[in-house]
Structure formats: structure tokens, C-alpha cells
Design a protein around this motif. Sequence first.
Motif, PDB file in Angstrom:
ATOM      1  N   MET A 239       1.065  -1.258   0.576  1.00 20.34           N
ATOM      2  CA  MET A 239      -0.160  -0.111   0.131  1.00 20.34           C
ATOM      3  C   MET A 239       0.929   1.395  -0.502  1.00 20.34           C
ATOM      4  SD  MET A 239      -3.027  -1.785   0.690  1.00 20.34           S
ATOM      5  CE  MET A 239      -3.957  -2.323   1.838  1.00 20.34           C
ATOM      6  N   LEU A 240       0.996   1.697  -0.630  1.00 19.46           N
ATOM      7  CA  LEU A 240       1.747   2.710  -1.047  1.00 19.46           C
ATOM      8  C   LEU A 240       1.075   4.216  -0.433  1.00 19.46           C
ATOM      9  CD1 LEU A 240       3.252   2.768  -5.098  1.00 19.46           C
ATOM     10  CD2 LEU A 240       4.449   2.023  -2.611  1.00 19.46           C
ATOM     11  N   ASP A 241      -0.234   4.447   0.225  1.00 17.98           N
ATOM     12  CA  ASP A 241      -1.060   5.441   1.141  1.00 17.98           C
ATOM     13  C   ASP A 241      -1.538   4.497   1.689  1.00 17.98           C
ATOM     14  OD1 ASP A 241      -3.080   4.470  -0.860  1.00 17.98           O
ATOM     15  OD2 ASP A 241      -2.095   6.771  -1.913  1.00 17.98           O
ATOM     16  N   GLY A 242      -2.362   5.467   2.852  1.00 18.08           N
ATOM     17  CA  GLY A 242      -2.819   4.797   3.343  1.00 18.08           C
ATOM     18  C   GLY A 242      -4.974   4.760   3.245  1.00 18.08           C
ATOM     19  N   ASP A 243      -4.900   4.731   2.165  1.00 15.37           N
ATOM     20  CA  ASP A 243      -6.305   5.140   0.993  1.00 15.37           C
ATOM     21  C   ASP A 243      -6.652   3.598   0.768  1.00 15.37           C
ATOM     22  OD1 ASP A 243      -6.688   8.020   1.809  1.00 15.37           O
ATOM     23  OD2 ASP A 243      -5.723   8.289  -0.291  1.00 15.37           O
ATOM     24  N   SER A 244      -5.810   3.298   0.910  1.00 13.48           N
ATOM     25  CA  SER A 244      -6.110   1.657  -0.281  1.00 13.48           C
ATOM     26  C   SER A 244      -6.181   0.693   0.290  1.00 13.48           C
ATOM     27  CB  SER A 244      -4.804   1.377  -1.366  1.00 13.48           C
ATOM     28  OG  SER A 244      -4.571   2.701  -2.307  1.00 13.48           O
ATOM     29  N   GLN A 245      -7.454  -0.560  -0.224  1.00 13.80           N
ATOM     30  CA  GLN A 245      -7.178  -1.494   0.533  1.00 13.80           C
ATOM     31  C   GLN A 245      -6.906  -2.296   0.013  1.00 13.80           C
ATOM     32  OE1 GLN A 245     -11.577  -2.329   1.826  1.00 13.80           O
ATOM     33  NE2 GLN A 245     -12.341  -1.136  -0.532  1.00 13.80           N
ATOM     34  N   PHE A 246      -6.767  -3.916  -0.243  1.00 13.83           N
ATOM     35  CA  PHE A 246      -6.709  -5.135  -0.410  1.00 13.83           C
ATOM     36  C   PHE A 246      -7.786  -5.753   0.054  1.00 13.83           C
ATOM     37  CE2 PHE A 246      -3.419  -9.308  -0.238  1.00 13.83           C
ATOM     38  CZ  PHE A 246      -3.804  -9.080  -1.344  1.00 13.83           C
ATOM     39  N   LEU A 247      -7.933  -7.055   0.162  1.00 12.56           N
ATOM     40  CA  LEU A 247      -9.169  -8.225   0.378  1.00 12.56           C
ATOM     41  C   LEU A 247      -8.637  -9.407  -0.123  1.00 12.56           C
ATOM     42  CD1 LEU A 247     -11.856  -6.295   0.109  1.00 12.56           C
ATOM     43  CD2 LEU A 247     -11.567  -6.255   1.924  1.00 12.56           C
ATOM     44  N   ALA A 248      -7.988 -10.240   0.999  1.00 14.62           N
ATOM     45  CA  ALA A 248      -8.186 -11.306   0.466  1.00 14.62           C
ATOM     46  C   ALA A 248      -8.150 -12.828   1.491  1.00 14.62           C
ATOM     47  CB  ALA A 248      -6.203 -11.883   1.331  1.00 14.62           C
ATOM     48  N   LYS A 249      -8.369 -13.595   0.969  1.00 11.65           N
ATOM     49  CA  LYS A 249      -9.082 -15.033   1.363  1.00 11.65           C
ATOM     50  C   LYS A 249      -8.500 -16.153   1.034  1.00 11.65           C
ATOM     51  CE  LYS A 249     -13.206 -16.464  -0.092  1.00 11.65           C
ATOM     52  NZ  LYS A 249     -14.810 -16.520  -0.332  1.00 11.65           N
ATOM     53  N   PRO A 250      -7.093 -16.234   1.215  1.00 16.28           N
ATOM     54  CA  PRO A 250      -7.026 -17.824   0.767  1.00 16.28           C
ATOM     55  C   PRO A 250      -7.527 -19.037   2.066  1.00 16.28           C
ATOM     56  CG  PRO A 250      -5.371 -16.167   2.936  1.00 16.28           C
ATOM     57  CD  PRO A 250      -6.947 -15.753   2.480  1.00 16.28           C
ATOM     58  N   GLU A 251      -7.315 -19.431   0.795  1.00 14.06           N
ATOM     59  CA  GLU A 251      -8.083 -21.636   1.197  1.00 14.06           C
ATOM     60  C   GLU A 251      -7.533 -22.132   0.988  1.00 14.06           C
ATOM     61  OE1 GLU A 251     -12.877 -21.033   1.869  1.00 14.06           O
ATOM     62  OE2 GLU A 251     -12.506 -20.332  -0.535  1.00 14.06           O
ATOM     63  N   LEU A 252      -7.346 -23.325   2.087  1.00 13.19           N
ATOM     64  CA  LEU A 252      -6.834 -24.683   1.765  1.00 13.19           C
ATOM     65  C   LEU A 252      -7.856 -25.666   2.058  1.00 13.19           C
ATOM     66  CD1 LEU A 252      -3.397 -24.587   3.436  1.00 13.19           C
ATOM     67  CD2 LEU A 252      -4.088 -24.292   1.228  1.00 13.19           C
ATOM     68  N   GLU A 253      -8.041 -26.287   1.655  1.00 13.09           N
ATOM     69  CA  GLU A 253      -9.440 -27.901   2.387  1.00 13.09           C
ATOM     70  C   GLU A 253      -8.052 -29.453   1.287  1.00 13.09           C
ATOM     71  OE1 GLU A 253     -12.863 -26.712   0.359  1.00 13.09           O
ATOM     72  OE2 GLU A 253     -13.680 -29.195   0.758  1.00 13.09           O
ATOM     73  N   ILE A 254      -7.997 -30.079   2.114  1.00  9.05           N
ATOM     74  CA  ILE A 254      -7.693 -31.039   2.022  1.00  9.05           C
ATOM     75  C   ILE A 254      -7.721 -32.323   3.280  1.00  9.05           C
ATOM     76  CG2 ILE A 254      -4.940 -31.779   2.523  1.00  9.05           C
ATOM     77  CD1 ILE A 254      -4.109 -28.870   3.287  1.00  9.05           C
ATOM     78  N   TYR A 255      -8.297 -33.359   1.931  1.00  9.54           N
ATOM     79  CA  TYR A 255      -8.482 -34.679   2.314  1.00  9.54           C
ATOM     80  C   TYR A 255      -6.952 -35.594   1.614  1.00  9.54           C
ATOM     81  CZ  TYR A 255     -12.951 -31.757   1.765  1.00  9.54           C
ATOM     82  OH  TYR A 255     -13.258 -31.134   2.113  1.00  9.54           O
ATOM     83  N   ALA A 256      -6.424 -35.510   1.365  1.00  9.35           N
ATOM     84  CA  ALA A 256      -4.884 -36.348   1.201  1.00  9.35           C
ATOM     85  C   ALA A 256      -4.438 -35.838   2.899  1.00  9.35           C
ATOM     86  CB  ALA A 256      -3.721 -36.475  -0.039  1.00  9.35           C
ATOM     87  N   ASP A 257      -3.286 -36.828   3.248  1.00  6.98           N
ATOM     88  CA  ASP A 257      -2.564 -36.826   4.173  1.00  6.98           C
ATOM     89  C   ASP A 257      -1.160 -37.089   4.617  1.00  6.98           C
ATOM     90  OD1 ASP A 257      -1.894 -39.353   3.839  1.00  6.98           O
ATOM     91  OD2 ASP A 257      -3.229 -40.327   5.303  1.00  6.98           O
ATOM     92  N   ASP A 258      -1.013 -36.654   2.903  1.00  4.50           N
ATOM     93  CA  ASP A 258       0.811 -36.847   3.054  1.00  4.50           C
ATOM     94  C   ASP A 258       1.083 -35.583   2.151  1.00  4.50           C
ATOM     95  OD1 ASP A 258       3.725 -37.068   3.534  1.00  4.50           O
ATOM     96  OD2 ASP A 258       3.086 -38.772   2.279  1.00  4.50           O
TER      97      ASP A 258
END
Lengths: 436, 251
Positions: A349-368
Motif C-alpha cells: 500500500m503506497l498510501d493509507g487510502d487503498s485496500q486489499f482483501l484476501a481470502k486464502p483457503e486450503l481444503e485437504i483430504y489427503a494426509d501426506d
Amino acid sequence: MAMAREKIAQAKRDAVDVRLATLAAPTGADWITATRAAAVARLRAMGMPGRRDEYWKYTRADALMQNEAPEAEVFDHDESPVFGEVDRLKIVFVDGVFDAAASDDLALEGVRIEMLSDVAALDIHWAKNLYGVLEEAGQTPVDRPLAALNTGFAEAGVVIHVTGKPSKPVSLIYIHKSTTSDAILHHLVKVESGAELTLLENGPAAARLNKVMEVDIADNGAFHHVRAQGRDHQRRAVAHIFARLGSESTFKSFSLTVNGALTRNECVIEMLGDNSFAHVAGAAMGDGADNPFHHDDTVFVTHVGRDCESRQVYKNVLRNGATGVFQGKILVKQGAQKTDGYQISQALMLDGDSQFLAKPELEIYADDVICSHGSTSGAIDEEALFYLRSRGVPVGPATDLLTLAFLAEAVQEIENPVLAAEIGDRLEGWLTRRRS
Amino acid sequence: MLNIKDLRVELEDEDKKILKGVNLDIEAGSVHAIMGPNGSGKSTLSYVLSGRAGYRVTGGTATLDGVNLLDLDPEERAAMGMFLAFQYPVEIPGVGNMTFLRTAVNSQRKQRGEDEMSAGDFLKLIRAKAKTLKIDADMLKRPVNVGFSGGEKKRNEILQMAMLEPKMCILDETDSGLDVDAMKLVSEGVNALRDKGRSFLVITHYQRLLDHIKPDVVHIMANGRIIKSGGPELAIEVENNGYADLLSEVA
């Protein structure tokens, strides 16, 4: 509650009617007519993106689904177009329409290039097994109505069959001429076993663009993709990439976004075979001072095969009220052992006016498996800035240097050094212009 | 060269006075050393002179060749010939060491109204200077200070000094974190730069560094002031007896 839900669903379906009112079903052979009708039926069933949809929480789709394209000024500039120094086969689209006169001869050893409009008229063509197929598969588990809309109505696009290793990249150049143009493009790329293609894309394409690219990579195939979305400030675009990977295959895609009122880039990758690589990366820079800037990277990687590696590297540089969005998911299915998944999204952010919205997701059904994800947003590192200034670098260039350094991790995902340098020059140019 | 008169500085964020009237005159071509207990204000002096944010100057002046440094941005001070070798050199991921140095050299030249150095000349010069400091090609290519050992970082500071050819060099605890061999290498690098037109201010805790970089004048700093100045023998006195005697002398 049920009533309220039904009301929302109805509104989403009504929005489909609004959009379809001005669209005509294209003509074509029976197979594509059936595929298009099925896509329209899918679209009617799911409805347009709604404000309550989790997948559209951070980005408003209104401009992408209203029936007329919002006006967008054509951005005239003197700077030579990106990839200018690269030897490539050029295919030009003006406001979404193929311009044969401005394009190169489509003949190139190792690849067969056709136009979707021609292919659609043929009774028998391999495209039947790809057009709309990956898009439809990509509708689960998340609805992507704008991609279904594209399959239903696209007339233009390239159909590329890669059977060898062509000597140069295929380059799609999108020119924007009309302030009200509304383009729908649908590309198909089929990479045969052991074959390899580099595909370049650049330009704004239209006032509004809806683009889908379906990429099917057979075992041992490789697909490299570098795109630079045009500098037009008021353009709006939604682009979907649907990719399916066989064993020992490679998929690499990098996107540069500078400017644009609205950009939604979705990338849906299914790693079916074993031992494959899928690397997606993006660098976006936006300044909301004179025009709005809203950029959204939405990525969904599904690991089905074993021993595959996926990487998502996204960087945003934002200022003056610009917005960056990242929604990234890694889904590891049962049996996808030894998966190596990596995901990073960062905003400077090069100033205080901007915004960044992040939604990282992991969904794991294997064990290794090894899966990691991270997301950060922050300002310029003051320590590093002082260090540079103390060595005589003025504050403007020092900030630019640190900004380019921040973006470097994403740019480095481009394997070809010439293409990486072209992208680096664009980033530097954008910063330099804004300093003077 | 450097003239500091009654310099008073406090922290910007809190009401804490750090420098309480520092007086120091360094003539061209000389090497001065500052020693002093922890918290005496030595590093603050080096930061204030190089223009780091976070400090408020409440009184006094600091001039380099008659120009008041305190009115200038850090980059302007650098272009005038001020250089600080950092106690903790900063890591800058994503910026190659070579790019960093070339940008710095040419930024200073530009500010002074000189022509930029060509890529070829720059390469020739940096290779020669790097060699004497035992900095290999790999260190020049890597991002600035990233993954460098303590010794490599300090050698990299001296390389920057050699490339930028400043008039006034401040070395802030350049000996910290160095083994005997590295200290020798760094000292040789500094000594090679000694010149009648160039002055040094060496901040250190230990006499050992001053065996290698022989000072003309040694100052003792305590509680935000220089409390005593003398010849090299003053450093030996500190090494043998600590600061207790000196502090009680002024108290």
C-alpha cells in the motif's frame, strides 16, 4: 427465511433475463448449438452473481452483467505495445472481432490455428470435446455464471491445436477502438503429448470484455502463458482460464494488470495426472486517483493426481483508493498424496487510502501433503527506504526500486527471461510516469 | 570538514533527550574515533548526521564544508559526500547488489550535475574494488545483504564506501560481529580509502579496531556529550580501565 432466499435467487435469475435480452444466439453446427444451449440453461439455473454470494463478496459484478457495456474511453498513448521486441505470430482482434488484415499468416509449424467462428460451422471437429467442457466442469463446487454466459454466446476466439514445439509464441493482440464495445471471446488450446506452446495476450480488447480460455494439456505437454491487460483506465473485464493437466505436464500463467476500472481474473486448474506443475502468478498496479481501480484474482486449484506442485504468487501495488482482491483456494482430493501446494498474496500500500482483501483457503483430504499459504499487506519498508536514501538515491526512485523488488517474486515466475524483462519494463514505466 | 556545534537531539516519539550539546570538529584528512558506554548517544549522532527519521533536533548545527546538513534530505547529504556505514546493514530482497550500487553511484552523480557512469566503466570499477575486499561475483549478484553473513554485510558496506568515494565517512560499530580476519579485511579496506581529502569518524566499543584503523583523535562520549578528547592513548586507557574513571572525572 426460505422466502427471502427464494427472492434473492429470483433476483439472480432476473438479472440473467436482463443480460440475455440484448444477446442473440449465434449460429453454428448442431454440436456447438447444443453446447451453447446447455450453457444458457446452466446460467439460467445458477443466476447472475449476487451481492450475497460468497464468491462475489469483494467485487461487484453489476458492470459485468448489465446488458450494455459501460462506456470506456480509448486510451491513446505513445508507448510502444508490450512484447514489441519478441518474435511472435500475431493475431489481432479489434473490439473482439478478428482482424485478418492486421494479423500474421496463421500457419506455423507444430501448431494449427483456427478461428472459433470457422470451427463452429463444422460438423466434426475436436473442439466439440473441449468447448464448454472445462468450463462446465469448473462450475463445481463454485458457480461461475459469467463463464457460462460466455460459452452460450461467444462467436469469436482462436482454436489452437498444439502438436509440436512451434518456434515462436502465438500472440493475441486485443485492440480497443469503440468506447461502447462489448466483446466476448472464447479460446481453446489443446496441447498434445510432448508438445509445448507459449501464448501471449495483450491489450484492453474492448470497453467491456468477457473472455474464457479452456486449456487441455496432455501428458508431458507444456503451456506457458503471459498476458498484459491493457492500460485503458475505464475498461472492465472478466476473464476465466480453465485448465486441465495430464501427467508430467506444465501449466504456467502470468498476468500483468495496470489500470482498469474493473478486472476479475479467474483461474480454475484441475491437476488430473501425476507429477505435474501448475504455476500461476500476477502483478497488479493500480492508482485510484483519477479513475477507479478494482482488481480481483480468484484462483481455484484442484489436486487430483499424486506428486503435483502448484504455486500461486500474487502481488498488488495500490494507491489513492485502489482496491485489490485475492481469493485463492487449494483443494487436495483424497489420493492426491505428496501434493506440494504454495500460495502467497501480498499487497504493497503506497498510501493509507487503498485496500486489499484476501481470502486464502486450503481444503485437504489427503494426509501426506505440504501446503502453505500466506497473505500480507503493508507499506514500504522505512528501513530499506532510508538505507537507499543514505546512499544517495532520492525518495522517488528509491520507492520505485523497492516497489519493483516487491513485485519481483511474481515476475520471476515467468520462465522466459525476454518476456520477464518486457513485463519488468512495463512495471517500471508505470511507476516512472506517475512520479514525474 | 565536519563541524558540530552544541548539537541537541531528542527522540521524536517520546520526550527523551539523547544528545545534550555535542561539539566536534573534524578536519579534512583526519580520523576521529568515538568511544563510550552503551546508551551514550554514539549511534544517534551517526543517524542524525545521515538524516534518519525519528529524531528531533532542538538546537545546534552540523555543517559539512560549511553547509548545514540538518536542512538536507538524506540523499542530498549523501550526494554532498556524507556516508554512514551501518551497524546493522539493511537487507533488501528483490534488489540486486549491483543494481543497488549502480543506482546509488549514478543518483549521486546526477544530483551533483555530473554525467552518469556507463555500464562498462561501472563494471570495471566494481570488479576491481570488490576483489580487494574479497567480495565475489555471487555476492554482487545476490539481493542486497540478503543471506549475507555478518562479515559479508560489513565488507559490503566498505565496498559501497569505496564506490561512492564520500568525503566524510562515519563507521558505526563496523567491528561488531566480525572475527579477527574479517576485521583485518575491513580495516584494510578503510585504510586504502584514507586520503587527505577524506575524513573518518569511527564509532566503536573496542580498542582492537583502532589498532587497525589508527585514529588521530579519540573522543569519549557519555550521557549525550563528548566528555574528553585526546590522542590514541585515550582508547588504550579505556580498554584497560573501563569508563568508570573517566566518568567520575567529569562528574
